[in-house]
Design a protein around this motif. Structure first.
Motif, PDB file in Angstrom:
ATOM      1  N   GLY A 166       0.813  -1.199   0.000  1.00  0.00           N
ATOM      2  CA  GLY A 166       0.000   0.000   0.000  1.00  0.00           C
ATOM      3  C   GLY A 166       0.852   1.256   0.000  1.00  0.00           C
ATOM      4  N   PRO A 167       0.217   2.434   0.076  1.00  0.00           N
ATOM      5  CA  PRO A 167       0.928   3.713   0.021  1.00  0.00           C
ATOM      6  C   PRO A 167       1.493   4.110   1.379  1.00  0.00           C
ATOM      7  CG  PRO A 167      -1.413   4.107   0.152  1.00  0.00           C
ATOM      8  CD  PRO A 167      -1.246   2.612   0.068  1.00  0.00           C
ATOM      9  N   GLN A 168       2.529   4.930   1.341  1.00  0.00           N
ATOM     10  CA  GLN A 168       3.078   5.494   2.567  1.00  0.00           C
ATOM     11  C   GLN A 168       3.539   6.925   2.309  1.00  0.00           C
ATOM     12  OE1 GLN A 168       6.592   3.569   4.080  1.00  0.00           O
ATOM     13  NE2 GLN A 168       7.878   4.192   2.381  1.00  0.00           N
ATOM     14  N   ILE A 169       3.593   7.699   3.385  1.00  0.00           N
ATOM     15  CA  ILE A 169       4.142   9.044   3.334  1.00  0.00           C
ATOM     16  C   ILE A 169       5.133   9.190   4.479  1.00  0.00           C
ATOM     17  CG2 ILE A 169       2.115  10.094   2.261  1.00  0.00           C
ATOM     18  CD1 ILE A 169       1.278  11.078   5.053  1.00  0.00           C
ATOM     19  N   GLY A 170       6.009  10.177   4.384  1.00  0.00           N
ATOM     20  CA  GLY A 170       6.964  10.354   5.463  1.00  0.00           C
ATOM     21  C   GLY A 170       7.834  11.575   5.257  1.00  0.00           C
ATOM     22  N   ALA A 171       8.701  11.802   6.221  1.00  0.00           N
ATOM     23  CA  ALA A 171       9.603  12.947   6.170  1.00  0.00           C
ATOM     24  C   ALA A 171      10.843  12.655   6.993  1.00  0.00           C
ATOM     25  CB  ALA A 171       8.916  14.202   6.683  1.00  0.00           C
ATOM     26  N   GLU A 172      11.928  13.347   6.642  1.00  0.00           N
ATOM     27  CA  GLU A 172      13.166  13.282   7.421  1.00  0.00           C
ATOM     28  C   GLU A 172      13.653  14.711   7.637  1.00  0.00           C
ATOM     29  OE1 GLU A 172      17.486  10.955   7.518  1.00  0.00           O
ATOM     30  OE2 GLU A 172      16.250  10.915   5.692  1.00  0.00           O
ATOM     31  N   LEU A 173      13.873  15.056   8.889  1.00  0.00           N
ATOM     32  CA  LEU A 173      14.311  16.388   9.275  1.00  0.00           C
ATOM     33  C   LEU A 173      15.769  16.332   9.719  1.00  0.00           C
ATOM     34  CD1 LEU A 173      13.461  19.364   9.818  1.00  0.00           C
ATOM     35  CD2 LEU A 173      12.921  18.636  12.165  1.00  0.00           C
ATOM     36  N   PHE A 174      16.608  17.189   9.151  1.00  0.00           N
ATOM     37  CA  PHE A 174      18.044  17.182   9.413  1.00  0.00           C
ATOM     38  C   PHE A 174      18.439  18.364  10.297  1.00  0.00           C
ATOM     39  CE2 PHE A 174      17.383  15.060   5.396  1.00  0.00           C
ATOM     40  CZ  PHE A 174      18.230  13.955   5.460  1.00  0.00           C
ATOM     41  N   TYR A 175      19.437  18.138  11.147  1.00  0.00           N
ATOM     42  CA  TYR A 175      19.978  19.199  11.985  1.00  0.00           C
ATOM     43  C   TYR A 175      21.502  19.076  12.011  1.00  0.00           C
ATOM     44  CZ  TYR A 175      21.070  22.143  15.987  1.00  0.00           C
ATOM     45  OH  TYR A 175      21.585  23.119  16.798  1.00  0.00           O
ATOM     46  N   SER A 182      25.992  15.546  12.326  1.00  0.00           N
ATOM     47  CA  SER A 182      24.611  16.000  12.149  1.00  0.00           C
ATOM     48  C   SER A 182      23.671  14.882  12.594  1.00  0.00           C
ATOM     49  CB  SER A 182      24.335  16.369  10.676  1.00  0.00           C
ATOM     50  OG  SER A 182      24.488  15.233   9.844  1.00  0.00           O
ATOM     51  N   PHE A 183      22.413  15.259  12.801  1.00  0.00           N
ATOM     52  CA  PHE A 183      21.395  14.290  13.200  1.00  0.00           C
ATOM     53  C   PHE A 183      20.180  14.436  12.304  1.00  0.00           C
ATOM     54  CE2 PHE A 183      23.925  14.500  17.031  1.00  0.00           C
ATOM     55  CZ  PHE A 183      23.917  13.183  17.491  1.00  0.00           C
ATOM     56  N   SER A 184      19.402  13.363  12.214  1.00  0.00           N
ATOM     57  CA  SER A 184      18.137  13.432  11.482  1.00  0.00           C
ATOM     58  C   SER A 184      17.098  12.566  12.178  1.00  0.00           C
ATOM     59  CB  SER A 184      18.312  12.976  10.029  1.00  0.00           C
ATOM     60  OG  SER A 184      18.663  11.609   9.960  1.00  0.00           O
ATOM     61  N   PHE A 185      15.839  12.968  12.023  1.00  0.00           N
ATOM     62  CA  PHE A 185      14.717  12.198  12.549  1.00  0.00           C
ATOM     63  C   PHE A 185      13.806  11.841  11.388  1.00  0.00           C
ATOM     64  CE2 PHE A 185      10.322  11.935  14.115  1.00  0.00           C
ATOM     65  CZ  PHE A 185      10.477  10.883  15.005  1.00  0.00           C
ATOM     66  N   THR A 186      13.513  10.540  11.229  1.00  0.00           N
ATOM     67  CA  THR A 186      12.682  10.046  10.145  1.00  0.00           C
ATOM     68  C   THR A 186      11.372   9.497  10.691  1.00  0.00           C
ATOM     69  OG1 THR A 186      14.673   9.414   8.918  1.00  0.00           O
ATOM     70  CG2 THR A 186      12.586   8.478   8.174  1.00  0.00           C
ATOM     71  N   SER A 187      10.286   9.787   9.999  1.00  0.00           N
ATOM     72  CA  SER A 187       8.968   9.291  10.395  1.00  0.00           C
ATOM     73  C   SER A 187       8.215   8.846   9.138  1.00  0.00           C
ATOM     74  CB  SER A 187       8.190  10.393  11.123  1.00  0.00           C
ATOM     75  OG  SER A 187       6.934   9.932  11.550  1.00  0.00           O
ATOM     76  N   LYS A 188       7.617   7.638   9.193  1.00  0.00           N
ATOM     77  CA  LYS A 188       6.875   7.099   8.049  1.00  0.00           C
ATOM     78  C   LYS A 188       5.545   6.535   8.539  1.00  0.00           C
ATOM     79  CE  LYS A 188      11.047   5.420   5.676  1.00  0.00           C
ATOM     80  NZ  LYS A 188      11.691   4.218   5.074  1.00  0.00           N
TER      81      LYS A 188
END
Length: 289
Positions: A166-175, A182-188
């Motif tokens: 099926g479909p999914q959406i998500g984002a990754e935020l970088f700092y 550096s760090f990143s947080f990913t959510s799906k």
């Protein structure tokens, strides 16, 4: 450049995983139960291509070896007893090996494999969003061997398999912290059509008394998140390390389908209303071109 490495046109991310599953408890013996799974290895690979500074595509695979747990019980006096009783057409003789046992062993195993394709957008070198399609296969199994005082031997096995797409959406935020770090947080988040099936077998002294297959379908969901650190080695490579979680909702599992009584019809219906929760560590390398 740390962040999302916006100057790269192609990239490869390869990671080793060390994952566990926190649910799926099974209690089928008066001598103990199967609790949390043992950690085991897995892999995650991502291949990406940027069409320009804001658009791109990614293909990813993630999977694990079998996460398992095994228990072996021994009682010369024959006081080991299964918690599953014979009913509806089964006499005690059909399941005698599981009661007054001198030896019993039981094992549960689980694993998952995931393929996904995403269309990616970058913004300001600090945010990556994506939308795509994902397929997951989740396998869950249990087996028991038992021998009683009289020498009767029996086996019981159950396996559930979920095929989810099926479909999914998500984002990754970088700092960008600085000093190469550096760090990143990913959510799906995804919603899936889930075709699932269960296979149940029981033998006693070499004769098979249960051989059932069943299937079903439902709407399932997933939520995946990860916190990742990135350490820049040079302009083309970074080390990465992190912690990840994966939640699966409305799936078929052995613990949810485990019978409390054994009958010829055991395993003829599959339940797909359980949840699974995986989590663990990751460590890998990012290469950019």
């Amino acid at each position: 450049n740390c962040g999302s490495c916006s100057m790269a046109r192609r990239y490869l991310i390869a990671e080793a995983l060390y994952f566990d599953r926190d649910d799926g408890n099974i209690s089928n013996s008066n001598f103990g139960s199967l609790g949390n799974f043992d950690f085991n290895a897995g892999w995650r690979f991502t291949i990406g291509r940027r069409q320009d500074s804001t658009r791109g595509t990614e293909f990813s695979y993630m999977g694990t070896l079998d996460l398992d747990q095994t228990r072996n019980y021994s009682s010369p006096a024959g006081i080991i007893t299964s918690r599953v009783s014979p009913v509806d057409g089964f006499a005690p003789a059909h399941t005698a090996a599981f009661f007054n046992a001198t030896q019993q062993s039981e094992t549960k195993e689980t694993s998952f494999h995931s393929l996904e394709f995403n269309r990616v957008k970058w913004g300001w070198d600090v945010l990556k969003t994506f939308i795509g399609v994902r397929y997951l296969m989740v396998d869950d199994s249990y087996s028991m061997f038992s021998q009683n005082l009289g020498g009767d031997q029996g086996t019981f096995q159950m396996e559930t398999v979920n095929h989810m797409i099926g479909p999914q959406i998500g984002a990754e935020l970088f700092y960008d912290v600085g000093n190469r770090l550096s760090f990143s947080f990913t959510s799906k988040l995804g919603v899936y059509a889930n075709y699932n099936e269960a296979d149940t077998q029981m033998t006693h002294n070499g004769t098979q008394f249960i051989n059932s297959e069943s299937s079903g379908g439902t709407l399932s969901s997933t939520y995946e998140a990860g916190l990742t650190g990135h350490y820049r080695l040079n302009r083309r490579a970074r080390l990465r390390f992190g912690y990840n979680i994966l939640f699966l909702g409305e799936v078929a599992t052995v613990s949810d389908n485990f019978p409390r009584a054994l009958a010829p019809s055991t395993g003829s219906n599959v339940s797909d209303s359980d949840n699974m929760f995986f989590h663990g560590l990751s460590f890998g390398l990012e290469v950019y071109r």
